[in-house]
Design an enzyme around this catalytic site. Structure first.
Site, short mmCIF file in Angstrom:
data_model
loop_
_atom_site.label_atom_id
_atom_site.label_comp_id
_atom_site.label_asym_id
_atom_site.label_seq_id
_atom_site.Cartn_x
_atom_site.Cartn_y
_atom_site.Cartn_z
N ASP A 1 0.81 -1.12 -0.14
CA ASP A 1 -0.11 -0.04 -0.11
C ASP A 1 0.90 1.20 0.18
O ASP A 1 1.59 1.53 0.99
CB ASP A 1 -0.83 0.17 1.25
CG ASP A 1 -1.74 1.24 1.22
OD1 ASP A 1 -2.80 1.13 0.21
OD2 ASP A 1 -1.64 2.03 2.17
N THR B 1 -3.01 5.69 -4.28
CA THR B 1 -1.88 6.42 -3.75
C THR B 1 -0.57 6.28 -4.60
O THR B 1 0.11 7.08 -4.47
CB THR B 1 -1.95 5.68 -2.04
OG1 THR B 1 -1.50 4.59 -2.28
CG2 THR B 1 -3.09 6.58 -1.48
N THR B 2 -0.46 4.80 -4.94
CA THR B 2 0.76 4.55 -5.54
C THR B 2 0.71 5.19 -6.99
O THR B 2 1.89 5.98 -7.39
CB THR B 2 0.87 2.99 -5.58
OG1 THR B 2 0.93 2.46 -4.32
CG2 THR B 2 2.22 2.61 -6.45
N ASP C 1 -9.22 0.10 1.87
CA ASP C 1 -9.36 0.84 0.40
C ASP C 1 -10.55 0.46 -0.21
O ASP C 1 -10.88 1.19 -1.00
CB ASP C 1 -7.98 0.45 -0.11
CG ASP C 1 -6.78 1.21 0.50
OD1 ASP C 1 -6.89 2.14 1.71
OD2 ASP C 1 -5.60 0.80 0.26
#
Length: 514
Positions: A56, A89-90, A381
């Site tokens: 994550d 997010t990545t 998520d």
């Protein structure tokens, strides 16, 4: 002339830009290999030996001890993406790094920072239009939500359970607190417990408390039970003024002890007389009161936190009572079942089927603490992206298809842009291309060949993604394979990455002091 103190340092011009861009690229590179369903995990070890294993992006960046101010900006990008959407997010971090890398090449070609910033913002506007154009013209039903949840969790460390099993739990949780396009996310709680396989993860229609009965003799299971929530201290009354009492005889001591005993017995009797079957108490209760309640077959849990007490009240419809004299059937809540389950050395209280239940709990299991933590992150998520899908009512093809479409549209419209700004607009498209290229690389495919094939398929069919199945990664239609992402994930990633990269690109002077 000495303007800065001797302890201060200053980096200007090209050196300042290179330092900031290098820091940003390093942070982006640290999470790049985690992108996609074939992304790898990172092991993060703290100074005191705590270990976190995850892929994550937000967790990785949060756990890293980062000092460089420009690198911190990319951490902020990931945190913003996590707070606003819950996923991507990545993607946001990698895109920021790629935009900085493209900016570095433009600097070498003597393109002014202001021109780069203007071009990036114009490209971001075109990207937003491309995302909206890619949105599927379909009703956001349970099947679509399932595909979104499954796509979000595919490739994450979910132990022995496949993403589709967890996806159904997530969709059921969101549907339970959904009203039209509104989702009460705060009414979805997560409770974790190691010691079982991830496939044991379940949805509880109610709440789960990390609490146990206050006395061993109390019942462990109740059906169709009445519930009271007490903000009352069930101990011997004490005065507000410090005082000393002189006891001159055994009879006086006996009388004092009997008075205390009677007071505690009265507390228990007053509760028992109302007919309530389970009481949840925020204050402390004397062991003797608890033993009397146990004797009457009443389940009691004391020392509850204020938030847990509120959760019980909301789940059961009970009113929080601050005085035992106000305790009556009118203040009771009710539940279909209360059960106490033992897990290794821990006991948890399940409160299910409350009369006024407006909350559900995803009870997350995992064989070890590391597994259960990663499953929890994956489920959280997925809940966020499913809720976002409901609220925004828009999904786009995943597997890199949206990025290919964005880059293609930016290049098409770049031809109409004059001057050097066109270079920065095209550079933005190249940065976007790095996302599907990274997906291919992480899946073990040749990134250049895959990118060429994706572009060709997009030109032919208008929709092309990289489908990772088995040990291969083939170009195909993500929609046919059920790979979908919320459109808002793409919007937020492009927006936040653009803002961060342009802010860093405009810096030409770094002044630091001790």
């Amino acid at each position: 002339m000495l303007v800065l103190s001797e302890d201060s340092s200053r980096t200007t011009g090209k050196d300042a830009r290179q330092s900031n861009i290098a820091a940003g690229k390093a942070i982006s590179e640290s999470v790049r290999t985690t992108l996609g369903p074939r992304g790898m995990d990172k092991m993060l070890v703290s100074d005191d030996g705590d270990v976190v294993i995850t892929n994550d992006g937000a967790t990785i960046l949060d756990e890293m001890d980062i000092e460089h101010p420009a690198a911190e900006m990319i951490v902020d990008v990931a945190e913003t993406q996590e707070e606003e959407i819950g996923d991507g997010t990545t993607t946001a971090a990698v895109l920021t790094g790629q935009l900085l890398s493209q900016a570095e090449e433009l600097f070498e070609d003597d393109v002014h920072p202001t021109t780069i910033v203007e071009g990036y913002h114009e490209a971001a506007s075109i990207a937003a239009e491309a995302i909206d154009a890619m949105a599927l013209d379909t009703e956001i039903d349970a099947e679509i939500l399932f595909r979104v949840a499954e796509s979000s969790m595919t490739g994450k460390g979910t132990g022995d359970v496949t993403a589709d099993k967890l996806a159904q739990v997530v969709v059921d949780a969101v549907q339970a607190v959904r009203s039209g396009t509104d989702v009460a996310r705060d009414n979805i709680q997560l409770q974790t417990q190691s010691g079982a396989s991830s496939s044991s993860t379940e949805l509880v229609e109610g709440i789960v408390l990390d609490e146990e009965p206050a006395a061993d003799a109390m019942p462990r299971q109740l059906s169709n039970a009445s519930v009271a929530v007490l903000d009352v201290e069930l101990e011997v009354s004490t005065g507000d003024v410090d005082a000393e009492y002189s006891v001159d005889s055994v009879d006086q001591l006996t009388a004092a002890m009997e008075s205390e005993e009677q007071e505690l017995r009265d507390y228990a009797q007053q509760i028992a007389d109302t007919g309530v079957e389970a009481v949840f108490i925020t204050e402390d209760a004397d062991d003797r009161v608890l033993s009397y309640l146990a004797r009457d077959g009443i389940l009691a849990i004391d020392g509850l936190s204020d938030s847990d007490a509120t959760s019980v009240a909301n789940a059961t419809g009970a009113k929080r009572i601050g005085d035992l004299n106000d305790l009556s059937e009118d203040s009771f809540g009710s539940v279909e079942q209360i059960r106490i389950e033992k897990f290794d050395e821990d006991e948890l209280t399940f409160i299910e089927g409350g009369e006024a239940a407006d909350a559900v709990t995803v009870f997350v299991r995992g064989g070890t603490d590391h597994v259960v933590d990663e499953v929890e992150r994956a489920v959280k998520d997925a809940i966020d992206v499913v809720a976002t899908t409901v609220e925004t009512d828009a999904v786009v093809p995943g597997a890199g298809a949206a990025e290919i479409a964005i880059a293609d549209r930016i290049r098409d419209e770049a031809d109409a842009i004059s001057g050097r700004k066109q270079l920065s607009v095209r550079a933005f498209a190249d940065a976007i291309d790095a996302l599907p290229r990274t997906l291919a690389e992480n899946a073990g495919a040749d990134p250049i060949d895959s990118l060429v094939d994706l572009r060709a398929e997009h030109d032919s069919t208008g929709r092309a993604g990289l489908i990772a199945e088995g040990r291969t990664a083939e170009v195909g239609d993500p929609v046919e394979h059920g790979i979908l992402d919320p459109a808002q994930v793409k919007h937020e990633a492009v927006k936040s990455a653009t803002e961060a990269s342009t802010m860093i690109a405009r810096i030409d002077d770094v002044i630091s002091s001790s």
